[in-house]
Design a protein around this motif. Structure first.
Motif, PDB file in Angstrom:
ATOM      1  N   LEU A   1       9.785   8.715   9.044  1.00 46.18           N
ATOM      2  CA  LEU A   1      10.109   7.421   8.927  1.00 46.18           C
ATOM      3  C   LEU A   1       8.917   6.842   9.020  1.00 46.18           C
ATOM      4  O   LEU A   1       8.031   7.046   9.968  1.00 46.18           O
ATOM      5  CB  LEU A   1      10.998   7.341  10.050  1.00 46.18           C
ATOM      6  CG  LEU A   1      12.497   7.941   9.819  1.00 46.18           C
ATOM      7  CD1 LEU A   1      13.029   7.806  11.241  1.00 46.18           C
ATOM      8  CD2 LEU A   1      13.185   7.388   8.877  1.00 46.18           C
ATOM      9  N   HIS A   2       8.720   5.342   8.299  1.00 39.68           N
ATOM     10  CA  HIS A   2       7.676   4.668   8.399  1.00 39.68           C
ATOM     11  C   HIS A   2       8.001   2.994   8.507  1.00 39.68           C
ATOM     12  O   HIS A   2       9.104   2.747   7.985  1.00 39.68           O
ATOM     13  CB  HIS A   2       6.890   5.067   6.966  1.00 39.68           C
ATOM     14  CG  HIS A   2       5.305   4.257   7.219  1.00 39.68           C
ATOM     15  ND1 HIS A   2       5.316   3.049   6.580  1.00 39.68           N
ATOM     16  CD2 HIS A   2       4.386   4.584   7.896  1.00 39.68           C
ATOM     17  CE1 HIS A   2       3.806   2.704   6.891  1.00 39.68           C
ATOM     18  NE2 HIS A   2       3.452   3.705   7.775  1.00 39.68           N
ATOM     19  N   CYS A   3       7.215   2.308   9.219  1.00 39.43           N
ATOM     20  CA  CYS A   3       7.360   0.815   9.292  1.00 39.43           C
ATOM     21  C   CYS A   3       7.304   0.026   8.275  1.00 39.43           C
ATOM     22  O   CYS A   3       7.859  -1.089   8.331  1.00 39.43           O
ATOM     23  CB  CYS A   3       6.376   0.473  10.442  1.00 39.43           C
ATOM     24  SG  CYS A   3       4.696   0.515   9.996  1.00 39.43           S
ATOM     25  N   GLY A   4       6.793   0.519   7.032  1.00 39.27           N
ATOM     26  CA  GLY A   4       6.377  -0.171   5.886  1.00 39.27           C
ATOM     27  C   GLY A   4       5.219  -1.109   5.891  1.00 39.27           C
ATOM     28  O   GLY A   4       4.984  -1.910   4.977  1.00 39.27           O
ATOM     29  N   ARG A   5       4.549  -1.315   6.956  1.00 41.53           N
ATOM     30  CA  ARG A   5       3.239  -1.855   7.065  1.00 41.53           C
ATOM     31  C   ARG A   5       2.247  -1.318   6.426  1.00 41.53           C
ATOM     32  O   ARG A   5       1.905  -0.205   6.642  1.00 41.53           O
ATOM     33  CB  ARG A   5       2.962  -2.189   8.382  1.00 41.53           C
ATOM     34  CG  ARG A   5       4.004  -3.212   9.198  1.00 41.53           C
ATOM     35  CD  ARG A   5       3.682  -3.531  10.484  1.00 41.53           C
ATOM     36  NE  ARG A   5       3.256  -2.474  11.341  1.00 41.53           N
ATOM     37  CZ  ARG A   5       2.066  -2.248  11.978  1.00 41.53           C
ATOM     38  NH1 ARG A   5       1.048  -3.017  11.716  1.00 41.53           N
ATOM     39  NH2 ARG A   5       1.902  -0.840  12.434  1.00 41.53           N
ATOM     40  N   THR A   6       1.630  -1.995   5.437  1.00 43.95           N
ATOM     41  CA  THR A   6       0.558  -1.469   4.766  1.00 43.95           C
ATOM     42  C   THR A   6      -0.752  -1.213   5.547  1.00 43.95           C
ATOM     43  O   THR A   6      -1.470  -0.016   5.309  1.00 43.95           O
ATOM     44  CB  THR A   6      -0.019  -2.394   3.458  1.00 43.95           C
ATOM     45  OG1 THR A   6       0.955  -2.818   2.608  1.00 43.95           O
ATOM     46  CG2 THR A   6      -1.140  -1.995   2.722  1.00 43.95           C
ATOM     47  N   ALA A   7      -0.783  -1.864   6.869  1.00 45.74           N
ATOM     48  CA  ALA A   7      -2.093  -1.649   7.596  1.00 45.74           C
ATOM     49  C   ALA A   7      -1.764  -0.287   8.334  1.00 45.74           C
ATOM     50  O   ALA A   7      -2.625   0.555   8.499  1.00 45.74           O
ATOM     51  CB  ALA A   7      -2.231  -2.629   8.586  1.00 45.74           C
ATOM     52  N   CYS A   8      -0.423   0.068   8.670  1.00 42.67           N
ATOM     53  CA  CYS A   8      -0.115   1.399   9.082  1.00 42.67           C
ATOM     54  C   CYS A   8      -0.583   2.342   8.010  1.00 42.67           C
ATOM     55  O   CYS A   8      -0.765   3.713   8.562  1.00 42.67           O
ATOM     56  CB  CYS A   8       1.275   1.354   9.598  1.00 42.67           C
ATOM     57  SG  CYS A   8       1.671   2.783  10.562  1.00 42.67           S
ATOM     58  N   GLU A   9      -0.037   2.145   6.944  1.00 45.93           N
ATOM     59  CA  GLU A   9      -0.289   3.152   5.856  1.00 45.93           C
ATOM     60  C   GLU A   9      -1.783   3.642   5.730  1.00 45.93           C
ATOM     61  O   GLU A   9      -2.068   4.440   5.544  1.00 45.93           O
ATOM     62  CB  GLU A   9       0.097   2.787   4.371  1.00 45.93           C
ATOM     63  CG  GLU A   9       1.682   2.677   4.358  1.00 45.93           C
ATOM     64  CD  GLU A   9       1.902   2.055   2.809  1.00 45.93           C
ATOM     65  OE1 GLU A   9       1.015   1.939   1.893  1.00 45.93           O
ATOM     66  OE2 GLU A   9       3.141   1.797   2.613  1.00 45.93           O
TER      67      GLU A   9
ATOM     68  N   VAL B   1      12.066   5.143  14.294  1.00 46.49           N
ATOM     69  CA  VAL B   1      10.858   4.514  14.765  1.00 46.49           C
ATOM     70  C   VAL B   1       9.753   5.182  13.661  1.00 46.49           C
ATOM     71  O   VAL B   1       9.857   6.457  13.191  1.00 46.49           O
ATOM     72  CB  VAL B   1      10.341   4.654  16.128  1.00 46.49           C
ATOM     73  CG1 VAL B   1      11.212   3.839  16.915  1.00 46.49           C
ATOM     74  CG2 VAL B   1      10.139   5.972  16.477  1.00 46.49           C
ATOM     75  N   CYS B   2       8.624   4.308  13.497  1.00 51.58           N
ATOM     76  CA  CYS B   2       7.483   4.805  12.436  1.00 51.58           C
ATOM     77  C   CYS B   2       6.829   6.067  13.284  1.00 51.58           C
ATOM     78  O   CYS B   2       6.515   6.061  14.353  1.00 51.58           O
ATOM     79  CB  CYS B   2       6.689   3.672  12.342  1.00 51.58           C
ATOM     80  SG  CYS B   2       5.093   4.095  11.445  1.00 51.58           S
ATOM     81  N   VAL B   3       6.544   6.983  12.300  1.00 51.51           N
ATOM     82  CA  VAL B   3       5.964   8.323  12.846  1.00 51.51           C
ATOM     83  C   VAL B   3       4.383   8.088  13.273  1.00 51.51           C
ATOM     84  O   VAL B   3       4.217   8.836  14.392  1.00 51.51           O
ATOM     85  CB  VAL B   3       5.864   9.504  11.664  1.00 51.51           C
ATOM     86  CG1 VAL B   3       4.926   9.059  10.550  1.00 51.51           C
ATOM     87  CG2 VAL B   3       5.526  10.696  12.235  1.00 51.51           C
ATOM     88  N   ARG B   4       3.930   7.138  13.141  1.00 48.46           N
ATOM     89  CA  ARG B   4       2.759   6.740  13.351  1.00 48.46           C
ATOM     90  C   ARG B   4       2.571   5.732  14.487  1.00 48.46           C
ATOM     91  O   ARG B   4       1.933   6.028  15.403  1.00 48.46           O
ATOM     92  CB  ARG B   4       1.738   6.184  12.046  1.00 48.46           C
ATOM     93  CG  ARG B   4       0.405   5.622  12.528  1.00 48.46           C
ATOM     94  CD  ARG B   4      -0.477   6.858  13.145  1.00 48.46           C
ATOM     95  NE  ARG B   4      -1.681   6.555  13.305  1.00 48.46           N
ATOM     96  CZ  ARG B   4      -2.567   7.238  14.206  1.00 48.46           C
ATOM     97  NH1 ARG B   4      -2.206   8.488  14.845  1.00 48.46           N
ATOM     98  NH2 ARG B   4      -3.840   6.921  14.400  1.00 48.46           N
ATOM     99  N   CYS B   5       3.242   4.481  14.310  1.00 47.72           N
ATOM    100  CA  CYS B   5       2.847   3.539  15.195  1.00 47.72           C
ATOM    101  C   CYS B   5       4.304   3.033  16.061  1.00 47.72           C
ATOM    102  O   CYS B   5       4.087   2.228  17.032  1.00 47.72           O
ATOM    103  CB  CYS B   5       2.743   2.153  14.546  1.00 47.72           C
ATOM    104  SG  CYS B   5       4.042   1.209  13.392  1.00 47.72           S
ATOM    105  N   GLY B   6       5.302   3.689  15.795  1.00 48.71           N
ATOM    106  CA  GLY B   6       6.585   3.635  16.773  1.00 48.71           C
ATOM    107  C   GLY B   6       7.278   2.102  16.540  1.00 48.71           C
ATOM    108  O   GLY B   6       8.592   1.933  17.303  1.00 48.71           O
TER     109      GLY B   6
HETATM  110 ZN   LIG Z   1       3.806   2.336  11.233  1.00 49.75          ZN
END
Ligand SMILES: [Zn+2]
Length: 482
Positions: A430-438, A462-467
């Motif tokens: 699952l990912h938040c879709g934000r390019t900065a997070c990618e 929730v996003c696997v990286r940023c929550g």
């Molecule tokens: Zn994220």
């Protein structure tokens, strides 16, 4: 030619690849860094793929055309995102005919701009739409880290360019191309690709939506094997591609573009190849069957004559077949290894004892469920049985690649699991879709979002990286890629 094999995949996959493309006689390095010479054996694979894809393109109503390879630099500048995306890769001609040019010319990296210019000229009314064009061409994108077939400064491809009355029709077209690519990959190349949409950060420069087919290579990395773009009215605005609708109002057209390239050959090599070299799916194999006649002197003449008889029957049955009788100085063992290196699906051996027994000896490039070791086929049955055996081998390769992909793909929900998974395959996350997070994920793991799989099940959290809350309503495939 040395007798030694290639570096094993497990030791150094990249060295394995670089050795195989040369040893299998697919390519030679070009004189200019990053360019490649496609040798006849490699070019035949491209022709087979091209023939199938071209028929699909034409069946769906598109027409082939050919636009110039030199594009005025000002054309590229008309679509801001497009020129920004391509600038670092452009080869620009500043001098020609012995003097400096008034306007520099770009060697086409892709042809949206020049084709857009002519679409604008050719489209007046809604009756001119859809306009469905395709061209088979070479394009140039300067590569700093070249790899044969995968990233070369010049490569071959087809690029479809279409214009439509509205978004609905253009989106239908975009997805038609994606589906055609999936079929070519699956049915010809035995590559079980995953179709899906790219995240905004991975879109084509100038596109509203980008779709892709992603294949998994045998080192667990992803290969983008074909892309299709809905360009909205971005290029229509830049090039004034408009038409009069039924009420007489002037309306912007919606355009698409889509491409598949010689990169697909790199995909075939890395999807199926092994430590003995190339493994070609029969539908893309220049030689589906190679017959190696055995014996020396008079015996060689007898076996070669019989081999040509068998070859003629196979040819009549529609099989691409080659008789290896022009290299008497080489041992049978050397020849067997050589054809295995070059990925020939089926090998037939023919010695005096086989002739006495009225049979040929069959060896498959890989053991399959249908057959492990060598077996014999009576002369009278060869032409009837080989086409079926080739189909079996084609289906086996697809199954094997599917199993490999599935066993190297896993849904992950924690960052630790994510990092471990993308080091050996694909992570469904699952990912938040934000390019900065990618970008952050890429910096940490070298993995990027490959696609939002079209067939993915509904999921959120929730996003696997940023929550942050997840986007897209489903999991995204992440992986390292070529
Ligand atoms: Zn994220």
């Amino acid at each position: 030619m040395s007798r030694e094999g290639v570096t094993p995949q497990s030791e150094d996959f990249s060295a394995w690849y670089n050795e195989v493309v040369v040893r299998a006689q697919l390519v030679d390095r070009g004189p200019v860094r990053g360019t490649m010479v496609i040798r006849p054996y490699g070019y035949r694979i491209w022709e087979l793929l091209q023939g199938d894809l071209d028929a699909k393109i034409k069946d769906a109503g598109h027409e082939n055309a050919c636009f110039p390879m030199f594009i005025p630099e000002s054309y590229l500048k008309r679509e801001a995102e497009h020129v920004e995306g391509f600038s670092p890769e452009l080869a620009v001609v500043t001098h020609a005919g012995g003097k400096e040019l008034e306007e520099p010319l770009v060697v086409r990296p892709t042809s949206e701009t020049v084709i857009g210019e002519y679409m604008a000229k050719w489209i007046d009314s809604h009756r001119d739409l859809p306009l469905l064009l395709n061209q088979w061409a070479n394009v140039v994108r300067w590569e700093m880290r070249p790899r044969m077939f995968l990233r070369t400064t010049e490569f071959l491809w087809q690029e479809g360019h279409t214009a439509h009355v509205d978004e609905d029709d253009a989106m239908r077209e975009t997805l038609w191309a994606l589906d055609a690519y999936e079929k070519v990959a699956r049915d010809l190349a035995a590559m079980p690709v995953v179709p899906g949409e790219k995240t905004p950060g991975e879109r084509f420069a100038g596109a509203e939506r980008t779709y892709t087919i992603e294949g998994m290579m045998r080192d667990g990395r992803a290969l983008q094997a074909g892309t299709s773009h809905y360009l909205g009215t971005n290029f229509a605005k830049a090039f004034e591609i408009d038409y009069q609708d039924a009420d007489g109002d002037l309306v912007l057209a919606h355009t698409t573009s889509w491409g598949m390239s010689t990169r697909m050959i790199g995909g075939v090599i890395m999807t199926h190849g092994d430590d003995k070299g190339l493994v070609l799916p029969p539908r893309l194999a220049p030689y589906q069957v190679v017959i190696v006649p055995l014996g020396r002197k008079e015996q060689a003449e007898t076996t070669a004559a019989k081999a040509h008889e068998v070859a003629a029957e196979l040819k009549a049955a529609g099989v691409r077949v080659h008789v290896d009788d022009k290299r008497p100085q080489l041992t049978p063992g050397f020849k067997f290894n050589d054809w295995e290196m070059r990925g020939v699906p089926l090998r037939l051996e023919l010695g005096m004892r086989d002739i006495d027994n009225g049979v040929v000896t069959l060896a498959r490039r890989l053991p399959t469920e249908e057959g492990q070791g060598k077996e014999t086929i009576p002369f009278g049955e060869v032409a009837a049985r080989i086409p079926g055996l080739l189909e079996d081998f084609q289906a086996f390769l697809l199954r094997r690649a599917e199993e490999f992909r599935d066993s190297h793909t896993r849904a992950v929900d924690s960052w630790d699991d994510f990092a471990a998974q993308v080091s050996q395959g694909w992570a469904l996350a699952l990912h938040c879709g934000r390019t900065a997070c990618e970008d952050d994920i890429k910096a940490e793991t070298a993995a990027t979002p490959r696609c939002i799989p079209a067939a993915g099940e509904a999921d959120s959290g929730v996003c696997v990286r940023c929550g942050e809350p997840s986007a897209y309503g489903k999991r995204v495939i992440f992986g390292k890629s070529y």
